[in-house]
Design a protein around this motif. Structure first.
Motif, PDB file in Angstrom:
ATOM      1  N   ASP A  61       0.808  -1.219   0.000  1.00 29.44           N
ATOM      2  CA  ASP A  61       0.000   0.000   0.000  1.00 29.44           C
ATOM      3  C   ASP A  61       0.846   1.276   0.000  1.00 29.44           C
ATOM      4  OD1 ASP A  61       0.933  -0.345   2.596  1.00 29.44           O
ATOM      5  OD2 ASP A  61      -0.937   0.299   3.532  1.00 29.44           O
ATOM      6  N   ALA A  62       2.162   1.163   0.119  1.00 31.73           N
ATOM      7  CA  ALA A  62       3.038   2.339   0.201  1.00 31.73           C
ATOM      8  C   ALA A  62       3.064   3.173  -1.085  1.00 31.73           C
ATOM      9  CB  ALA A  62       4.443   1.934   0.621  1.00 31.73           C
ATOM     10  N   PRO A  63       3.120   2.554  -2.283  1.00 33.79           N
ATOM     11  CA  PRO A  63       3.086   3.404  -3.485  1.00 33.79           C
ATOM     12  C   PRO A  63       1.817   4.259  -3.581  1.00 33.79           C
ATOM     13  CG  PRO A  63       3.918   1.238  -4.053  1.00 33.79           C
ATOM     14  CD  PRO A  63       3.400   1.156  -2.634  1.00 33.79           C
ATOM     15  N   ALA A  64       0.678   3.689  -3.256  1.00 33.88           N
ATOM     16  CA  ALA A  64      -0.579   4.452  -3.296  1.00 33.88           C
ATOM     17  C   ALA A  64      -0.578   5.552  -2.237  1.00 33.88           C
ATOM     18  CB  ALA A  64      -1.771   3.525  -3.101  1.00 33.88           C
ATOM     19  N   ALA A  65      -0.025   5.268  -1.064  1.00 32.32           N
ATOM     20  CA  ALA A  65       0.056   6.277  -0.003  1.00 32.32           C
ATOM     21  C   ALA A  65       0.973   7.428  -0.423  1.00 32.32           C
ATOM     22  CB  ALA A  65       0.552   5.643   1.287  1.00 32.32           C
ATOM     23  N   TYR A  66       2.086   7.095  -1.062  1.00 27.37           N
ATOM     24  CA  TYR A  66       3.000   8.125  -1.563  1.00 27.37           C
ATOM     25  C   TYR A  66       2.276   9.030  -2.561  1.00 27.37           C
ATOM     26  CZ  TYR A  66       6.563  10.174  -4.574  1.00 27.37           C
ATOM     27  OH  TYR A  66       7.293  11.044  -5.328  1.00 27.37           O
ATOM     28  N   LEU A  67       1.560   8.438  -3.515  1.00 31.33           N
ATOM     29  CA  LEU A  67       0.830   9.235  -4.505  1.00 31.33           C
ATOM     30  C   LEU A  67      -0.249  10.099  -3.855  1.00 31.33           C
ATOM     31  CD1 LEU A  67       0.471   6.687  -7.423  1.00 31.33           C
ATOM     32  CD2 LEU A  67       1.962   8.679  -7.302  1.00 31.33           C
ATOM     33  N   ALA A  68      -0.936   9.560  -2.871  1.00 29.29           N
ATOM     34  CA  ALA A  68      -1.975  10.334  -2.182  1.00 29.29           C
ATOM     35  C   ALA A  68      -1.371  11.545  -1.472  1.00 29.29           C
ATOM     36  CB  ALA A  68      -2.718   9.440  -1.179  1.00 29.29           C
ATOM     37  N   ARG A  69      -0.204  11.355  -0.830  1.00 26.12           N
ATOM     38  CA  ARG A  69       0.471  12.478  -0.179  1.00 26.12           C
ATOM     39  C   ARG A  69       0.899  13.530  -1.195  1.00 26.12           C
ATOM     40  NH1 ARG A  69       2.850   8.421   2.611  1.00 26.12           N
ATOM     41  NH2 ARG A  69       4.798   8.607   1.440  1.00 26.12           N
ATOM     42  N   ARG A  70       1.445  13.088  -2.320  1.00 26.85           N
ATOM     43  CA  ARG A  70       1.883  14.033  -3.358  1.00 26.85           C
ATOM     44  C   ARG A  70       0.698  14.820  -3.901  1.00 26.85           C
ATOM     45  NH1 ARG A  70       6.976  13.914  -5.819  1.00 26.85           N
ATOM     46  NH2 ARG A  70       6.037  15.767  -6.736  1.00 26.85           N
ATOM     47  N   ALA A  72      -2.145  15.481  -2.305  1.00 24.93           N
ATOM     48  CA  ALA A  72      -2.598  16.391  -1.254  1.00 24.93           C
ATOM     49  C   ALA A  72      -1.675  17.611  -1.167  1.00 24.93           C
ATOM     50  CB  ALA A  72      -2.639  15.659   0.083  1.00 24.93           C
ATOM     51  N   GLU A  73      -0.360  17.393  -1.300  1.00 25.95           N
ATOM     52  CA  GLU A  73       0.592  18.508  -1.269  1.00 25.95           C
ATOM     53  C   GLU A  73       0.350  19.446  -2.457  1.00 25.95           C
ATOM     54  OE1 GLU A  73       4.426  16.652  -1.359  1.00 25.95           O
ATOM     55  OE2 GLU A  73       4.223  15.858   0.665  1.00 25.95           O
ATOM     56  N   ARG A  74       0.106  18.866  -3.626  1.00 21.42           N
ATOM     57  CA  ARG A  74      -0.110  19.674  -4.829  1.00 21.42           C
ATOM     58  C   ARG A  74      -1.392  20.500  -4.709  1.00 21.42           C
ATOM     59  NH1 ARG A  74      -1.116  16.513 -10.020  1.00 21.42           N
ATOM     60  NH2 ARG A  74      -3.237  17.100  -9.648  1.00 21.42           N
ATOM     61  N   GLN A  75      -2.437  19.900  -4.127  1.00 19.70           N
ATOM     62  CA  GLN A  75      -3.709  20.612  -3.990  1.00 19.70           C
ATOM     63  C   GLN A  75      -3.614  21.709  -2.938  1.00 19.70           C
ATOM     64  OE1 GLN A  75      -6.559  17.510  -3.298  1.00 19.70           O
ATOM     65  NE2 GLN A  75      -6.635  16.917  -5.459  1.00 19.70           N
ATOM     66  N   ALA A  76      -2.780  21.487  -1.921  1.00 17.42           N
ATOM     67  CA  ALA A  76      -2.628  22.478  -0.854  1.00 17.42           C
ATOM     68  C   ALA A  76      -1.813  23.682  -1.317  1.00 17.42           C
ATOM     69  CB  ALA A  76      -1.960  21.851   0.369  1.00 17.42           C
ATOM     70  N   ALA A  77      -0.990  23.484  -2.340  1.00 18.43           N
ATOM     71  CA  ALA A  77      -0.129  24.588  -2.829  1.00 18.43           C
ATOM     72  C   ALA A  77      -0.881  25.581  -3.673  1.00 18.43           C
ATOM     73  CB  ALA A  77       1.032  24.011  -3.634  1.00 18.43           C
TER      74      ALA A  77
END
Length: 77
Positions: A61-70, A72-77
């Protein structure tokens, strides 16, 4: 359908369960990046991994978690 289910199912045996851990190469394929980039993500702490014996493994599940974090970071910027 989540990214983890799509990509990790690709590595499952036909009649076997989905994998819990991926090799670095399998995780790199899930992320569509090279092996070196995947190791860099692991080294930086952006992609979760662990040692099993002397082998580096990435939770399925780590690759999907990494993409979800990326995302979320992009949307927050």
């Amino acid at each position: 359908m989540s990214i983890a289910s799509v990509d990790s199912n690709r590595f499952a045996e036909v009649d076997g369960p989905a994998p819990i851990l991926l090799t670095v190469e399998e995780a790199a394929r899930c992320l569509k990046v090279g092996r070196t980039t995947c190791f860099a993500l692991i080294r930086s702490g952006e992609l979760e991994s662990l040692m099993v014996g002397g082998l580096r493994r990435v939770p399925a599940d780590a690759p999907a978690a990494y993409l979800a974090r990326r995302r979320a970071e992009r949307q927050a910027a």
